[in-house]
Design an enzyme around this catalytic site. Sequence first.
Site, PDB file in Angstrom:
ATOM      1  N   ARG A   1       8.877  -4.476 -11.078  1.00 26.87           N
ATOM      2  CA  ARG A   1       9.095  -4.140  -9.669  1.00 26.87           C
ATOM      3  C   ARG A   1       9.813  -5.239  -8.907  1.00 26.87           C
ATOM      4  NH1 ARG A   1       3.425  -2.160  -7.518  1.00 26.87           N
ATOM      5  NH2 ARG A   1       4.678  -1.687  -5.675  1.00 26.87           N
TER       6      ARG A   1
ATOM      7  N   GLN B   1      14.321  -0.251  -7.980  1.00 24.82           N
ATOM      8  CA  GLN B   1      13.539   0.362  -6.909  1.00 24.82           C
ATOM      9  C   GLN B   1      13.597   1.882  -6.913  1.00 24.82           C
ATOM     10  OE1 GLN B   1      14.701  -1.487  -3.225  1.00 24.82           O
ATOM     11  NE2 GLN B   1      13.632  -3.390  -3.686  1.00 24.82           N
TER      12      GLN B   1
ATOM     13  N   ASP C   1      11.161   3.563  -9.361  1.00 23.91           N
ATOM     14  CA  ASP C   1       9.763   3.146  -9.253  1.00 23.91           C
ATOM     15  C   ASP C   1       8.834   4.300  -8.898  1.00 23.91           C
ATOM     16  OD1 ASP C   1       7.420   1.793  -9.034  1.00 23.91           O
ATOM     17  OD2 ASP C   1       8.109   0.341  -7.540  1.00 23.91           O
TER      18      ASP C   1
ATOM     19  N   SER D   1       5.367   3.342  -7.190  1.00 23.61           N
ATOM     20  CA  SER D   1       5.370   3.149  -5.740  1.00 23.61           C
ATOM     21  C   SER D   1       5.470   4.474  -4.994  1.00 23.61           C
ATOM     22  CB  SER D   1       6.526   2.232  -5.331  1.00 23.61           C
ATOM     23  OG  SER D   1       6.284   0.901  -5.760  1.00 23.61           O
TER      24      SER D   1
ATOM     25  N   TYR E   1       1.206 -16.412  -7.917  1.00 21.14           N
ATOM     26  CA  TYR E   1       0.848 -15.009  -7.751  1.00 21.14           C
ATOM     27  C   TYR E   1      -0.668 -14.849  -7.812  1.00 21.14           C
ATOM     28  CZ  TYR E   1       5.763 -14.040  -8.648  1.00 21.14           C
ATOM     29  OH  TYR E   1       7.121 -14.002  -8.583  1.00 21.14           O
TER      30      TYR E   1
END
Length: 393
Positions: free
Chosen positions: A121, A127, A130, A133, A226
């Site tokens: 991602r 995008q 995806d 999402s 992260y």
Amino acid sequence: MAIVVSALKEAAGENRVALTPDTAAKLIKSDFEVSIEKGAGEKAFYNDDLYAKAGAKLVTRTEALKADIVTVVNEPSEAVLSKLSQGQTIIGMLNPLGDKKGMQQLARAGVSALAFELLPRTVSRAQNLDANSSQKSIAGYKAALLAADTYPQYFPMMMTAAGTARPAKVLVIGAAVAGLQAIGTAHRLGAVVSGYDIREDARGQIESLGAKALISKVQVKDENGYARALNDDEKQAQQAELEGFIAENNVIITTAQVPGGKPPVVVSKKAVDEAKADTVFIDLGSSKLGGNVAGSQPGETIVTKTGAIIVGAGDLASRVARSASDMYAKNVQNTINYIVKDGEIHFDLDDDVLTDLLATYGGQINSNFLRSRMGMEKRPVQPKQEQGAEEEK
């Protein structure tokens, strides 16, 4: 000959379909041949006639499984996967981390499998592929609507001749795609909304949607900065922290999911037991492996002895079947267009999108992320001429 793309009818309980009449028509216009298993789109309110008008062929499952590219929403059964053979491609949410045996089965059969759960991602070019999402956004939207429908009081402040009703206080735990959509939708419905996350970076996103940001004191990051998985002590600290927030709210929406794994319990039994009567918990992490809320059951609404309401809501995208199918089918179409060049399916193993999205290829587990989860070494990098030679075979 044209590349044949098919969509299978999903198992009972799944209302979405991998290709809609609109995406079928667009693929046909781009010189693909499209086959739809009869009845595949009915639960998404796309009947067979609409596919026929779009130019797709209506076929049996056996015929659909012969396509060059087979598209699905969820991972098919082992019996269905066994029908796929060398040279075919399958695209969908294939549960690669939860069903490693199925991935190995596809690899041994020489099937190229693109699993949306593995899509990187962080790559901007990915995008429009995806699907995770697009579906989580729909789930977050539906979660807020379901909460408003389940909560036995008004969501917004209501001023009437009989008196004034206070607005509901909504806490959304997790400010990723689903959580942010739930926050925004609950705010538009007139609730007073708070968003909780363990990432300080989420503060701006939460506040931009008109909600109060509650950032955990349990800050956990890996060496790359992260958020990482919490250990047992950190989980207990987080649950204790959340218990105070939960007690102050009327509706709690949880969104934590672990692909292929057991979802974390973020709402403890103590928090549920101490919640006020008519408190609503909407658990988007609910599955057969467990849920985010202690006591939740997938697909069930449970009223506790103290009057709290727990909704196991892990299937919300499927409940918005038509819009979810529209979005998902576009992700599938974009993926097909990404891998088909000049009328041929082509997998560039150096492409940073396909590096992990392509779970199996050339008779092996291809995704390095999946290989690491299976205890395997990174796949050897083939010289480009060898990749070409492999594709010619």
